[in-house]
Design a protein around this motif. Structure first.
Motif, short mmCIF file in Angstrom:
data_model
loop_
_atom_site.label_atom_id
_atom_site.label_comp_id
_atom_site.label_asym_id
_atom_site.label_seq_id
_atom_site.Cartn_x
_atom_site.Cartn_y
_atom_site.Cartn_z
N PRO A 29 0.94 -0.96 -0.03
CA PRO A 29 -0.03 0.08 -0.10
C PRO A 29 0.76 1.17 0.42
CG PRO A 29 -0.40 -1.35 1.52
CD PRO A 29 0.26 -2.40 0.96
N ASP A 34 -1.73 5.32 -6.86
CA ASP A 34 -3.25 5.27 -6.58
C ASP A 34 -3.70 4.42 -7.94
OD1 ASP A 34 -2.83 7.23 -4.58
OD2 ASP A 34 -3.73 8.71 -5.67
N TRP A 37 -3.08 0.78 -7.30
CA TRP A 37 -3.84 1.00 -6.42
C TRP A 37 -5.33 0.48 -6.82
CZ3 TRP A 37 -3.15 -1.47 -1.04
CH2 TRP A 37 -4.17 -1.73 -1.06
N TYR A 40 -6.15 -2.98 -8.31
CA TYR A 40 -6.06 -3.58 -7.30
C TYR A 40 -7.07 -3.56 -7.03
CZ TYR A 40 -5.80 -6.03 -2.97
OH TYR A 40 -6.15 -6.64 -1.64
N VAL A 41 -7.75 -2.86 -6.59
CA VAL A 41 -8.63 -3.04 -5.63
C VAL A 41 -10.22 -3.07 -6.96
CG1 VAL A 41 -11.03 -1.74 -4.72
CG2 VAL A 41 -8.66 -1.48 -3.67
N PHE A 42 -10.30 -3.04 -8.07
CA PHE A 42 -11.68 -3.19 -8.78
C PHE A 42 -11.63 -3.91 -10.16
CE2 PHE A 42 -11.63 0.98 -6.63
CZ PHE A 42 -13.35 1.21 -5.82
N GLU B 685 -11.43 -3.13 0.99
CA GLU B 685 -10.62 -2.54 0.13
C GLU B 685 -11.29 -1.00 -0.83
OE1 GLU B 685 -9.19 -6.51 -1.46
OE2 GLU B 685 -7.65 -4.98 -0.71
N SER B 686 -12.13 -1.00 -0.79
CA SER B 686 -12.19 0.06 -1.76
C SER B 686 -13.05 1.48 -0.53
CB SER B 686 -14.23 -0.18 -2.21
OG SER B 686 -14.68 -0.23 -1.98
N PHE B 864 -1.50 -0.17 9.19
CA PHE B 864 -2.59 -0.78 7.71
C PHE B 864 -3.89 -1.53 8.15
CE2 PHE B 864 -3.96 -3.59 6.07
CZ PHE B 864 -3.86 -3.68 4.76
N ARG B 869 -5.97 2.20 2.37
CA ARG B 869 -5.21 2.53 1.27
C ARG B 869 -6.13 3.73 0.62
NH1 ARG B 869 -2.99 4.69 -1.65
NH2 ARG B 869 -1.68 5.22 -3.52
N SER B 870 -7.39 2.88 0.60
CA SER B 870 -8.13 4.05 -0.95
C SER B 870 -8.99 5.16 0.34
CB SER B 870 -9.53 2.55 -0.73
OG SER B 870 -9.03 2.13 -1.56
N ILE B 873 -7.22 8.24 -0.63
CA ILE B 873 -7.30 8.86 -2.03
C ILE B 873 -8.14 9.46 -1.72
CG2 ILE B 873 -7.94 7.92 -4.70
CD1 ILE B 873 -6.30 5.26 -3.95
#
Lengths: 83, 968
Positions: A29, A34, A37, A40-42, B685-686, B864, B869-870, B873
């Protein structure tokens, strides 16, 4: 109904299993951009072919990895994550 | 009432399916008919001289008997209760009152019969082309089309009939009880293991039951095999049972007298036989034109004389046997027209010649000549043909007859093979498809396998049964082999004769003509799947069983391809029309009940479904609103108790337990002290809110975590997965079903709890967000001081077997304070007054903690957590929406959950919770809105069924903003 082989409990009807999504390793992470990341998520590759997937045998609580051909729906191999 | 119609049958024969000792009466289209027990509706009517049995779907043309084995999609009836009863396979019951479906007026005077004369204006694809413009007319077109579409009428008032559903397993399943299926069952049965044979008619024997001259001595063969099968205890025979679908890994569904069975078979023998295929010529659909096997069924099973004078149109030697059968039944044979220039030399051909029947070699039927009103035929025009399907009309000759019997070829009943992923290959020398590669554990035998002679079928069946038994036993499977067979080419390659005036039908269900397929190809729909969808060939109730092969043949010719290259459409379940009722089974919705359920029942609870759980919504006998107000007031003024045993309850233990929770949840837990608990929020995770609960520290390496009621299973699952991925030393133990829990809340709750425990629960010693393990009412209990409803309160968790005891003790101890049990609705209201969100109600699949007002529970400074992390952003960006509270000054118009918050044309958010608060005396709610609207005092518009109503934004919480009450 398909039969799936749980690495711990052996062949069981698919009804007993829960799909847990594609196996995608998390990038670090702190180092991922961005964009990396978000990917990875979507983003998942939906093209038919051999996929590594998470599956869960609900009655016994066992997570494992299944290698499944999403084109033919053939389950080629199942094994525990650490194997 | 007039006397019932009855015409006596042919003299009795030993193997007939009717019982002449039992006479039944039924009515059809208002006329009474007599029948024998064992008759189907079609056999009884045809036997009584009725030729008009139904009307076709599109052109409403008269139709009669065609297959007599379940493909007569134009003979559908209704009895006021069940729509679409198949006339050809449904047994007559005494007193039945039947009418034909799909008629306007009556069957005889069907006003929609006009469609037939209009058919020139109803070309292929007519509906697609005609009814989409102008767009404003579409609702009218749709109404009209829906009126025309469909067959029988559903009676919503019909009585509900239970349809059982069962599960079963066997070593070898044999589908089809004809000679090959019986031989397979004998072979598999002798090898041991559990063998089940399903047969969709009423008795074993398959085509041998009506084979007549085509298989003499067959009755003896069937009888001796049936006797042998009966001796095998490991073989179960299920009659009147039809397989509806084959699913992955030999998982088959069939429906019989006992309802739906889902069978897991280790090996399957498909011995489903073949569908006889019609020839195509003008007026090949009218009553009197029928398949050879249909005529044989009428003669041998029901002893009905199908017609007086027949033209027999053949493409193989089998048809000569049909001609002999008809002659033996007293039917005059006008001639046998054989498509083949060179006729066979077999015994049957010889017998026909000997009987003095005229044989017209190399000739086909150019057209049938309709009798008055198309209800029957008075003759045929026969002409020489060539293999391209061109009939020479100039040289056509008249043949007088009232029936045309067609025996021109077969298609394998390969539905199950196709559904299982097997392939059918076109074999040009046999002019038909045959099973190619079969899936593991599936074997084929008999006519479906392209084997037609009786001896060859027996041999094929025995071999396949042996293969299946070997496969089921895990032994080496003998190689596939094809028996020598005397009838090598039972199908004529192109039994289709074009006619300039059309009405040469390929598909009877949907009235698809040869020219429709040719036109579809001209318009570019040139593959078998496209033609199916555009011309609707094979899309009707019989699913192309007697039309797909001819459709492929026409398509092959039109596109200049071989039939094998054109192929066939995908086989999908169901193989036969299956009602939703047959699939539904009995209603079976298991409810989860908490261990305190019986106490709620005794207290007059009204239950609601909350996910899998049954929970008290409120307690009677008051009406809903009054009951909820009473419960809310009890909690606010005195004390209440609610069953919260549905919460997820998890022990997290191990050396890395604290580290694990740090990663799973947004909050901090490594610094949580022994004897303390803390709100725990989880994101995905989002960065979207996933779940919440409380986390209590039981020890250095042990935590007790609760989750939402609906989220518990998924949260346990995710915890276990992350524990594996991270490789942490942690064990997740799901106590959700093992623990009961209740929440004792209200200003008097400390006094009540004090009567039940020796634990020091003074305000200073057991403080807000404290956690204790102590004996309460004699039970080992985990106690959390929490304030979900905004009052002093205790959550008590105990092993499930003691939960009811604890509940009784709390209710008893609270009598002086008039403690009251409260339900889910009161709890929802209480927590909203306090401004507490319910995850999943006040959040959705896109809500971040920042939008939901939960930022305080997110510790971004941690190294963490899932979603961090999302959120990093997302956090710098302005929120798109925010959750805020509002009150309604005018509460005459009450918004509901999910009504929109709007600003002019803009949708700003939605109402997530709303209720009339007895504590505040006004309507309060929570809603998402634009962040700038959340400033208290802002007036927002909520759209209630087209009307705008105003609400004023207020600061949350509505009740006890200083937290004095829950911390008291």
């Amino acid at each position: 109904m398909k039969i799936m082989t749980c690495p711990v409990n052996g062949p069981r009807p698919l009804q007993e299993f829960v799909y847990g999504g594609d196996l995608t390793e998390m990038p670090c992470p702190d180092q991922a951009t961005d964009e990396q990341w978000a990917a990875y998520v979507f983003e998942r590759d939906g093209a038919p072919g051999l996929h590594k997937e998470w599956w869960y045998h609900a009655p016994s609580g066992v997570w494992f990895i299944a290698e499944r051909d999403t084109g033919t729906d053939e389950i080629c191999r199942t094994y525990l994550y650490n194997d | 009432m007039t006397d019932p119609i009855f015409i006596e049958r042919l003299p009795a024969a030993g193997d007939e399916w009717i019982d002449r000792d039992q006479r039944l009466c039924f009515s059809f289209e208002g006329r009474c008919h007599r029948a024998y027990a064992g008759d189907t509706v079609s056999s009884a009517l045809w036997g009584n001289g009725v030729r008009l049995l139904g009307r076709s779907f599109k052109y409403h043309r008269p139709r009669g008997v065609y297959s007599m084995c379940g493909h007569d999609a134009n003979v559908m009836l209704e009895d006021g209760e069940t729509p679409n009863i198949r006339g050809d396979t449904t047994l007559v019951e005494d007193g039945m009152e039947l009418t034909a479906v799909n008629t306007v007026g009556s069957l005889r005077h069907d006003l929609a019969g006009l469609n037939d004369r209009m058919s020139g204006f109803l070309p292929v694809g007519f509906y697609y082309k005609a009814f989409h413009t102008p767009s404003w007319m579409f609702p009218n077109w749709e109404r009209m089309i829906r009126g025309i579409a469909g067959l029988g009428k559903v009676n919503p008032a019909a009585e509900w009939k239970p349809s059982p559903k069962g599960y079963d397993a066997c070593d070898v399943l044999i589908v089809g009880g004809g000679p090959s299926g019986m031989a397979a069952a004998l072979a598999a049965g002798r090898a041991g293991g559990r063998v089940v044979l399903v047969e969709d008619t009423r008795c074993l024997g398959g085509s041998l039951c009506y084979a007549g001259a085509t298989a003499p001595e067959s009755a003896a063969t069937v009888n001796s095999m049936r006797d042998e099968l009966e001796k095998l205890e490991n073989v179960e025979v299920r009659l009147n049972t039809s397989v509806r679908g084959c699913y992955s890994e030999n998982w088959l569904a069939f429906i019989g007298p006992g309802g739906l069975t889902k069978m897991r078979a280790t090996a399957v023998v498909v011995a489903t036989g073949a569908y006889e295929q019609p020839a195509v010529f003008r007026h090949n659909d009218l009553p009197g034109v029928m398949l050879g096997t249909a005529a044989q069924r009428l003669v041998h099973l029901y002893r009905v004389k199908p017609m007086q004078r027949a033209l027999v149109l053949v493409g193989n030697d089998y048809g000569y046997g049909v001609a002999l059968d008809l002659k033996a039944a007293g039917v005059e044979i006008a001639a046998v027209a054989d498509f083949r220039e060179t006729i066979g030399k077999g015994e049957l051909v010889h017998d026909v010649k000997t009987a003095g029947i005229e044989i017209l070699a190399g000739q086909g039927v150019y057209e049938a000549r309709p009798a008055g009103g198309l209800v029957g035929i008075k003759g045929a025009r026969v002409c020489p043909v060539n293999s391209a399907g061109t009939g020479l009309s100039t040289s056509a000759t008249n043949v007088n007859c009232d029936g045309i019997v067609m025996a021109t070829g077969w298609a394998p009943a390969g539905d199950l093979i196709g559904q299982a992923g097997g392939r059918l290959d076109y074999v040009p020398e046999a002019a038909q498809f045959r099973p190619g590669e079969l899936p593991p554990g599936m074997f084929a035998a008999g006519r479906v396998n392209g084997v037609f002679g009786v001896d060859a079928r027996l041999e094929d069946g025995e071999h396949a049964g042996g293969q299946a038994a070997a496969f089921a036993a895990g032994k080496e499977v003998p190689a596939r082999r094809r028996p020598a067979d005397e009838i090598t080419a039972p199908s004529y390659p192109y039994p289709i004769i074009k006619h300039p005036k059309g009405k040469a039908f390929v598909d009877f269900d949907e009235d698809v003509q040869v020219k429709d397929i040719v036109n579809a190809v001209k318009e570019g729909y040139d593959s078998v799947e496209l033609v199916k969808r555009y011309a609707t060939v094979g899309m009707g109730p019989s699913q192309g069983k007697i039309s797909n092969l001819n459709s492929s043949r026409v398509l092959a010719t039109a596109t200049g391809q071989a039939v094998g290259a054109v192929g066939y459409t995908t086989f999908r379940p169901f193989t036969r029309p299956t009602t939703i009722g047959e699939l539904a089974g009995r209603r079976f919705h298991p409810d989860r009940r908490t261990p305190i359920h019986s106490r709620h029942q005794a207290a007059g609870a009204v239950f609601m479904h909350a996910g899998a759980w049954l929970r008290p919504e409120y307690y009677g006998p008051l009406v809903r609103h009054q009951a909820i107000v009473r419960e809310v007031q009890a909690v606010r003024r005195r004390a209440g108790v609610i069953d919260v045993g549905t919460l997820g309850k998890i022990d997290v233990c191990g050396a890395d337990a604290a580290e694990f929770l740090e990663r799973m949840y947004t909050g901090r837990f490594s610094d949580l002290k022994l004897g303390k608990c803390r709100y725990a929020l989880m994101c995905d995770e989002s960065g979207v809110v996933a779940d919440d609960g409380m986390s209590a520290r039981l020890g250095d390496d042990r935590f007790y975590v609760t989750t939402t009621s609906s989220g518990s299973a998924a949260i346990v699952r995710e915890m276990k997965r992350w524990a594996i991925i991270w490789g942490l030393e942690v064990t997740i133990i799901d106590h959700t079903g093992q623990f009961g829990a209740l929440n004792l809340a209200g200003p008097e709750s400390r006094r009540i709890l004090g009567r039940l425990t020796d634990l020091d629960i003074g305000a200073d010693s057991f403080e807000y967000l404290g956690f204790r393990q102590a004996v309460v009412a004699g039970v080992n209990c985990r106690l959390m001081r929490v304030g979900f409803v905004g009052e002093l309160g205790y959550e008590l968790h105990v092993p499930a077997q003691h939960a009811a005891v604890l509940w009784d003790a709390v209710v008893e101890a609270g009598q002086p304070e008039e403690i009251m049990p409260f339900g889910v609705e009161a709890q929802r209201l209480l927590r909203m007054e306090k401004g507490h969100q319910i995850i999943g109600q006040d959040t959705d699949a896109l809500t971040t903690p920042l939008e939901a007002g939960l930022a305080w529970a997110v510790k971004m400074a941690k190294p963490f957590f899932i979603g961090q992390r999302s959120l990093k952003i997302i956090a710098p960006r302005p929120n798109v929406r925010s959750l805020a509270g509002f009150v309604m000054h005018d509460s005459t118009v009450m918004p509901a959950e999910c009504h929109l918050v709007v600003d002019g044309d803009e949708i700003c958010g939605r109402v997530t919770s709303i209720a009339r608060s007895p504590t505040l005396g006004q309507v309060i709610g929570m809603a998402y809105m634009r962040p700038d609207q959340t400033i208290p005092g802002t007036v927002i518009d909520i759209c209630v069924e087209g009307r705008l109503v105003q609400a004023e934004v207020v600061k949350l919480p509505f009740y006890d903003p200083s937290n004095e009450r829950q911390k008291s």
